[in-house]
Design a protein around this motif. Structure first.
Motif, PDB file in Angstrom:
ATOM      1  N   ASP A   1     -13.796   5.302   4.932  1.00 41.67           N
ATOM      2  CA  ASP A   1     -14.977   6.165   4.859  1.00 41.67           C
ATOM      3  C   ASP A   1     -15.856   5.961   6.089  1.00 41.67           C
ATOM      4  O   ASP A   1     -16.130   4.824   6.489  1.00 41.67           O
ATOM      5  N   LYS A   2     -16.319   7.052   6.686  1.00 42.28           N
ATOM      6  CA  LYS A   2     -17.144   6.940   7.902  1.00 42.28           C
ATOM      7  C   LYS A   2     -18.431   6.182   7.656  1.00 42.28           C
ATOM      8  O   LYS A   2     -18.887   5.424   8.523  1.00 42.28           O
TER       9      LYS A   2
ATOM     10  N   ALA B   1       0.808  -1.221   0.000  1.00 42.18           N
ATOM     11  CA  ALA B   1       0.000   0.000   0.000  1.00 42.18           C
ATOM     12  C   ALA B   1       0.842   1.272   0.000  1.00 42.18           C
ATOM     13  O   ALA B   1       0.325   2.344  -0.293  1.00 42.18           O
ATOM     14  N   TYR B   2       2.122   1.171   0.303  1.00 41.64           N
ATOM     15  CA  TYR B   2       2.973   2.352   0.261  1.00 41.64           C
ATOM     16  C   TYR B   2       3.309   2.756  -1.175  1.00 41.64           C
ATOM     17  O   TYR B   2       3.738   3.878  -1.416  1.00 41.64           O
TER      18      TYR B   2
ATOM     19  N   ARG C   1     -23.760   0.064  -2.571  1.00 38.71           N
ATOM     20  CA  ARG C   1     -23.359  -0.480  -3.880  1.00 38.71           C
ATOM     21  C   ARG C   1     -21.868  -0.789  -3.905  1.00 38.71           C
ATOM     22  O   ARG C   1     -21.440  -1.822  -4.422  1.00 38.71           O
ATOM     23  N   GLY C   2     -21.072   0.124  -3.350  1.00 35.47           N
ATOM     24  CA  GLY C   2     -19.628  -0.100  -3.299  1.00 35.47           C
ATOM     25  C   GLY C   2     -19.271  -1.304  -2.447  1.00 35.47           C
ATOM     26  O   GLY C   2     -18.410  -2.116  -2.817  1.00 35.47           O
ATOM     27  N   LEU C   3     -19.935  -1.442  -1.306  1.00 34.30           N
ATOM     28  CA  LEU C   3     -19.679  -2.588  -0.428  1.00 34.30           C
ATOM     29  C   LEU C   3     -20.121  -3.896  -1.077  1.00 34.30           C
ATOM     30  O   LEU C   3     -19.464  -4.929  -0.914  1.00 34.30           O
TER      31      LEU C   3
ATOM     32  N   LEU D   1      -8.344   0.523   0.879  1.00 31.88           N
ATOM     33  CA  LEU D   1      -8.117   1.312   2.091  1.00 31.88           C
ATOM     34  C   LEU D   1      -8.935   2.599   2.058  1.00 31.88           C
ATOM     35  O   LEU D   1      -9.471   3.026   3.079  1.00 31.88           O
ATOM     36  N   ASP D   2      -9.014   3.204   0.885  1.00 29.90           N
ATOM     37  CA  ASP D   2      -9.818   4.415   0.736  1.00 29.90           C
ATOM     38  C   ASP D   2     -11.279   4.125   1.058  1.00 29.90           C
ATOM     39  O   ASP D   2     -11.926   4.871   1.789  1.00 29.90           O
TER      40      ASP D   2
END
Length: 133
Positions: free
Chosen positions: A35-36, A19-20, A72-74, A30-31
């Motif tokens: 997200d909250k 991820a680096y 939808r993303g999940l 990770l993005d």
């Protein structure tokens, strides 16, 4: 075209999921996970399957647009399943998949940490703001 040595191929494979590195695909995941709304929706679904309207009520402040986009993303990421039941109106239920369930110890720990330490964080913010005013 130059051929790569075995060492170079192994190094490339290691970097592919580091991820680096800017091009690592895990950065997109990770993005999403940072997200909250993702954290709150996954936590709500950890309590059991829920209808869309139940999620909207449980997660105060989420707009219909954000709720739909996040679910939808999940679903696309394989963390949440969506089940349609033909009825009037159509019933839509969401639930964690086994992959989503495997994430819950981490999400639950972050949510719990935030709830436990918010007063400490707010005090630190006040001190910082006072010192930098």
């Amino acid at each position: 075209m130059a051929t790569k040595t075995a060492v170079e191929r192994r190094d490339e494979a290691r970097q592919a999921f580091d991820a680096y590195f800017a091009q690592c695909p895990s950065r997109k995941l990770l993005d999403r996970l940072s997200d909250k709304w993702v954290t709150l929706l996954l936590s709500a679904l950890a309590e059991g399957p829920r209808r869309y309207s139940d999620l909207a009520r449980r997660v105060a402040g989420v707009s219909q647009k954000m709720l739909t986009q996040t679910l939808r993303g999940l679903e696309r990421d394989g963390l949440v399943s969506r089940t349609l039941t033909p009825s009037v109106p159509v019933r839509v239920d969401y639930a964690l998949t086994p992959l989503g369930e495997s994430l819950m110890p981490l999400v639950g720990a972050i949510k719990s940490w935030a709830e436990t330490h918010i007063e400490d964080v707010e005090a630190a913010r006040d001190r910082y703001d006072a010192a930098n005013a």
